[in-house]
Design a protein around this motif. Structure first.
Motif, PDB file in Angstrom:
ATOM      1  N   ALA A   1      27.221  36.763  43.216  1.00 36.80           N
ATOM      2  CA  ALA A   1      27.281  37.804  42.184  1.00 36.80           C
ATOM      3  C   ALA A   1      27.618  39.174  42.767  1.00 36.80           C
ATOM      4  N   GLU A   2      27.148  39.455  43.957  1.00 36.62           N
ATOM      5  CA  GLU A   2      27.388  40.759  44.560  1.00 36.62           C
ATOM      6  C   GLU A   2      28.880  41.047  44.709  1.00 36.62           C
TER       7      GLU A   2
ATOM      8  N   ASN B   1      46.265  53.048  37.260  1.00 37.58           N
ATOM      9  CA  ASN B   1      47.557  52.545  36.761  1.00 37.58           C
ATOM     10  C   ASN B   1      47.542  52.269  35.262  1.00 37.58           C
ATOM     11  N   GLY B   2      46.433  52.605  34.592  1.00 35.18           N
ATOM     12  CA  GLY B   2      46.334  52.419  33.156  1.00 35.18           C
ATOM     13  C   GLY B   2      45.758  51.089  32.724  1.00 35.18           C
ATOM     14  N   SER B   3      45.410  50.234  33.685  1.00 35.32           N
ATOM     15  CA  SER B   3      44.820  48.941  33.358  1.00 35.32           C
ATOM     16  C   SER B   3      43.322  49.099  33.088  1.00 35.32           C
ATOM     17  N   PRO B   4      42.767  48.272  32.219  1.00 32.30           N
ATOM     18  CA  PRO B   4      41.335  48.381  31.920  1.00 32.30           C
ATOM     19  C   PRO B   4      40.470  47.770  33.018  1.00 32.30           C
ATOM     20  N   ILE B   5      39.349  48.397  33.306  1.00 27.09           N
ATOM     21  CA  ILE B   5      38.347  47.825  34.197  1.00 27.09           C
ATOM     22  C   ILE B   5      37.630  46.704  33.439  1.00 27.09           C
ATOM     23  N   PRO B   6      37.432  45.538  34.039  1.00 24.31           N
ATOM     24  CA  PRO B   6      36.747  44.454  33.323  1.00 24.31           C
ATOM     25  C   PRO B   6      35.317  44.833  32.937  1.00 24.31           C
ATOM     26  N   ASP B   7      34.912  44.450  31.743  1.00 20.84           N
ATOM     27  CA  ASP B   7      33.521  44.617  31.352  1.00 20.84           C
ATOM     28  C   ASP B   7      32.740  43.378  31.788  1.00 20.84           C
ATOM     29  N   TYR B   8      31.464  43.319  31.426  1.00 22.49           N
ATOM     30  CA  TYR B   8      30.644  42.187  31.863  1.00 22.49           C
ATOM     31  C   TYR B   8      31.233  40.855  31.410  1.00 22.49           C
ATOM     32  N   ASP B   9      31.702  40.812  30.159  1.00 25.33           N
ATOM     33  CA  ASP B   9      32.209  39.555  29.606  1.00 25.33           C
ATOM     34  C   ASP B   9      33.373  39.017  30.431  1.00 25.33           C
ATOM     35  N   ALA B  10      34.320  39.887  30.793  1.00 27.51           N
ATOM     36  CA  ALA B  10      35.480  39.451  31.572  1.00 27.51           C
ATOM     37  C   ALA B  10      35.092  39.129  33.012  1.00 27.51           C
ATOM     38  N   LEU B  11      34.177  39.913  33.589  1.00 28.63           N
ATOM     39  CA  LEU B  11      33.714  39.623  34.948  1.00 28.63           C
ATOM     40  C   LEU B  11      33.097  38.234  35.008  1.00 28.63           C
ATOM     41  N   TRP B  12      32.295  37.910  33.988  1.00 24.59           N
ATOM     42  CA  TRP B  12      31.681  36.579  33.957  1.00 24.59           C
ATOM     43  C   TRP B  12      32.727  35.498  33.712  1.00 24.59           C
TER      44      TRP B  12
ATOM     45  N   GLY C   1      33.809  29.816  38.864  1.00 23.08           N
ATOM     46  CA  GLY C   1      33.502  29.739  40.293  1.00 23.08           C
ATOM     47  C   GLY C   1      34.394  30.595  41.164  1.00 23.08           C
ATOM     48  N   ASN C   2      34.829  31.729  40.639  1.00 24.47           N
ATOM     49  CA  ASN C   2      35.755  32.603  41.363  1.00 24.47           C
ATOM     50  C   ASN C   2      35.034  33.835  41.897  1.00 24.47           C
ATOM     51  N   THR C   3      35.246  34.160  43.165  1.00 18.74           N
ATOM     52  CA  THR C   3      34.618  35.338  43.775  1.00 18.74           C
ATOM     53  C   THR C   3      35.618  36.434  44.100  1.00 18.74           C
ATOM     54  N   ASP C   4      36.877  36.201  43.768  1.00 20.02           N
ATOM     55  CA  ASP C   4      37.923  37.159  44.120  1.00 20.02           C
ATOM     56  C   ASP C   4      38.019  38.259  43.066  1.00 20.02           C
ATOM     57  N   GLN C   5      37.561  39.432  43.426  1.00 19.25           N
ATOM     58  CA  GLN C   5      37.498  40.548  42.483  1.00 19.25           C
ATOM     59  C   GLN C   5      38.872  40.943  41.953  1.00 19.25           C
ATOM     60  N   GLU C   6      39.858  40.966  42.810  1.00 16.01           N
ATOM     61  CA  GLU C   6      41.199  41.399  42.405  1.00 16.01           C
ATOM     62  C   GLU C   6      41.779  40.488  41.327  1.00 16.01           C
ATOM     63  N   SER C   7      41.550  39.181  41.461  1.00 18.11           N
ATOM     64  CA  SER C   7      42.098  38.256  40.466  1.00 18.11           C
ATOM     65  C   SER C   7      41.387  38.418  39.122  1.00 18.11           C
ATOM     66  N   ILE C   8      40.105  38.796  39.139  1.00 17.09           N
ATOM     67  CA  ILE C   8      39.384  39.042  37.882  1.00 17.09           C
ATOM     68  C   ILE C   8      39.986  40.241  37.167  1.00 17.09           C
ATOM     69  N   VAL C   9      40.264  41.295  37.924  1.00 14.04           N
ATOM     70  CA  VAL C   9      40.872  42.497  37.347  1.00 14.04           C
ATOM     71  C   VAL C   9      42.243  42.162  36.756  1.00 14.04           C
ATOM     72  N   LYS C  10      43.026  41.357  37.466  1.00 13.48           N
ATOM     73  CA  LYS C  10      44.366  41.011  36.997  1.00 13.48           C
ATOM     74  C   LYS C  10      44.311  40.061  35.803  1.00 13.48           C
ATOM     75  N   ALA C  11      43.347  39.137  35.806  1.00 14.90           N
ATOM     76  CA  ALA C  11      43.202  38.227  34.660  1.00 14.90           C
ATOM     77  C   ALA C  11      42.825  39.005  33.409  1.00 14.90           C
ATOM     78  N   ASN C  12      41.939  39.967  33.576  1.00 17.81           N
ATOM     79  CA  ASN C  12      41.549  40.815  32.454  1.00 17.81           C
ATOM     80  C   ASN C  12      42.751  41.601  31.920  1.00 17.81           C
TER      81      ASN C  12
END
Length: 568
Positions: free
Chosen positions: A264-265, A296-307, A314-325
């Motif tokens: 989670a960290e 760059n104008g992209s939204p920061i993921p909220d809790y729902d998207a982070l989860w 099972g993904n720990t890659d922060q960058e891919s979460i931001v891009k998926a969001n």
């Protein structure tokens, strides 16, 4: 009228016609606006068994008596339709600035029916309502569409997901605020409606400005004094919940096969804040600013998207979460259902996805070229493993594990939308102790609390306020704001009765659509391996029906409907 504008607009896309009517004092007082107007107008314009993707299924945009005023966190509006994902009635409380634009254009409610032969967008500027060809916008993403139309006003639009009728496609307004996770974007796409653009110049009228200012000052003090609103949400947005859920060991992962996530960290709010520079982009008249944009104008993921793109798959890659969001926003698709559907697919496929594969899958889903675009329940039924869809009434359960928050178990199962955490945000009382602390380890005795929070949520969604006001404001403070704004005296009891009326009318709609008490349940996984006691759950459901004044099959009695003034 004060608070309300008295103006309802009806647009028939099939005939390209626009008609207007008076909202009506009785409807305003008994249903408030927003979500209340949504369900009331759905009953007037459609049968409960309407095909969600047919021309006969309306889209209802509605403001509330506080929308566009100086009341804190009052910049929201509501969109209601019959969901193509769940086939339930489905409202969505939407933030940003679109609601204020609607109110300034003098609109209580906008009903859109029919289907156009060509792509259109609806342009409203005060009294002028015009349907304009959107053929040059069809195929564009939400960012491109908003940029092309922004000179005309505030924009709520669909992306490629809506055009392709992805069943959990949504609207994106002001290029940042998504709404309609039940497939409102797909309904718009089925109508060939690309966007609604609104601009207005009329200030809302307040009945008692002095009393209104006093009520606003009181509300602002309470929001500032509350640590959840003034610190947690204001500093990190909803992503602060990652560490809270992790600390309590109830951060579900891998399609709810596990109740924790050991990494989670790596996706926490603190890690996100350290990795990316962002700026607050608050909704209209919001002192919190829980939404944030990257440079760059992209939204920061909220809790729902982070989860959804982290623990759920099972993904720990922060960058891919931001891009998926980001992909979800530009294509107009709900991140919760998107990530949860991928999670269910990974369980039956027995595989894992690296970040590149995850992003490709999200892109395929959000452009309607994947079989996962129909949502987890439909996909799993076709695979013969319905029980592996972690959903209720077809809506995917978000990242608040009901096995560790039992009040949520009851709230998910009985929600009129399906497993929506905002129907009664039980994480507030059960995890954060706001607005009242409840023992999160027990389900017994919570039927009455769930009913109360459901009715209160219906009020908040109808006023229309940001749902997060429930952390700091009670129905008493909200009643003071509405009474001063409208000149209609509301007590706390009056408001909760409005919420109960809305909830019962929605329940009746779902019953008419074919739902029964058998649908008030959760996936089998939630009752196994030390999860929720199924016997206690069934007893609490029965108790909930009694609190609601329904019969043993969960049907509102004739007496209850008469008591609430509901007629069909």
């Amino acid at each position: 009228m004060f608070g309300w504008t008295g103006r309802t607009i009806v647009v028939d896309l099939s005939s390209h016609s626009v008609t207007e009517s008076r909202t009506g004092v009785k409807r305003s007082r008994e249903y408030l606006g927003g979500r209340g107007f949504g369900i009331k107008l759905m009953y007037e314009f459609a049968d409960p068994d309407v095909d969600p993707l047919s021309p006969d299924n309306p889209l209802v945009f509605a403001t509330g008596p506080l929308t566009g005023t100086a009341a804190p966190m009052s910049g929201h509006y509501s969109i209601t339709t019959k969901s193509p994902l769940t086939h339930t009635i489905f409202d969505s409380n939407a933030g940003g600035h679109f609601g204020k634009a609607m109110k300034y254009a003098g609109i209580d409610a906008l009903v859109i029916t029919g289907r156009s032969d060509i792509p259109l967008y609806l342009s409203i500027f005060d009294e002028d309502v015009e349907l304009i060809s959107a053929e040059h916008l069809w195929g564009k993403d939400t960012r491109e569409t908003a940029l092309a139309l922004k000179e005309k006003g505030s924009v709520a639009c669909i992306g490629k997901a809506g055009e392709k009728k992805v069943l959990f496609a949504n609207f994106v307004s002001d290029n940042l605020y998504s709404s309609g996770r039940g497939g409102h974007g797909a309904v718009a796409g089925s109508k060939n409606l690309k966007a609604v653009v609104v601009k207005g110049t009329n200030d809302p009228l307040i009945a008692d400005p002095q009393a209104f200012e006093k009520a606003i000052a009181s509300a602002q003090r309470l929001l500032q004094a509350n640590p959840v609103t003034s610190k947690g949400l204001s500093v990190y947005g909803t992503s602060f919940m990652v560490n809270v859920m992790d600390h309590l060991d109830i951060l579900p992962s891998m399609n709810f096969r596990e109740q924790n996530f050991h990494y989670a960290e790596s996706i926490s709010a603190e890690k996100l804040s350290a990795s990316y520079k962002s700026k607050k982009t608050p909704c209209d008249n919001c002192p919190l600013g829980c939404r944030r944009l990257l440079e760059n104008g992209s939204p920061i993921p909220d809790y729902d998207a982070l989860w959804a793109f982290g623990p759920a798959v099972g993904n720990t890659d922060q960058e891919s979460i931001v891009k998926a969001n980001e992909l979800c926003y530009v294509n107009g698709v709900d991140p919760i259902s998107c990530g949860a559907t991928i999670a269910s697919y990974l369980e039956i496929s027995g595989g894992k996805m690296d970040p590149a594969q995850l992003l490709q899958t999200v892109s395929d889903i959000s452009q309607g070229i994947s079989s996962l675009s129909e949502g987890s329940l439909s996909y799993m039924i076709k695979q013969g493993v319905k029980e592996l869809s972690m959903s209720s009434k077809g809506l995917e359960i978000p990242g608040y594990d009901p096995r560790g928050i039992p009040g949520f178990a009851l709230a998910y199962a009985t929600s009129n939308r399906g497993a929506c955490h905002m129907s009664a945000f039980m994480a507030g009382p059960e995890l954060l102790g706001k607005p009242v602390g409840l023992d999160r380890f027990v389900l017994q005795g919570k039927a009455g609390f769930v009913k109360l929070f459901q009715d209160l949520a219906a009020v908040i969604d109808s006023v229309v306020l940001c749902p997060f006001v429930s952390f700091a404001l009670s129905e008493g403070e909200i009643a003071s704001l509405i009474s001063a704004a409208t000149g209609v005296s509301y007590s706390s009891e009056d408001l909760l009765r409005v919420g109960e009326r809305i909830w019962n009318l929605e329940r009746s709609f779902n019953l008419g659509a074919g739902f029964t008490c058998d649908d008030d349940t959760l996936p089998r996984r939630m009752f196994s391996n030390g999860g929720i006691s199924e016997g206690e759950f069934k007893r609490t459901i029965a108790e909930y029906y009694r609190f609601r004044g329904w019969d043993s099959l969960g049907v509102p009695t004739t007496g209850k409907l008469a008591q609430l003034g509901i007629t069909f």
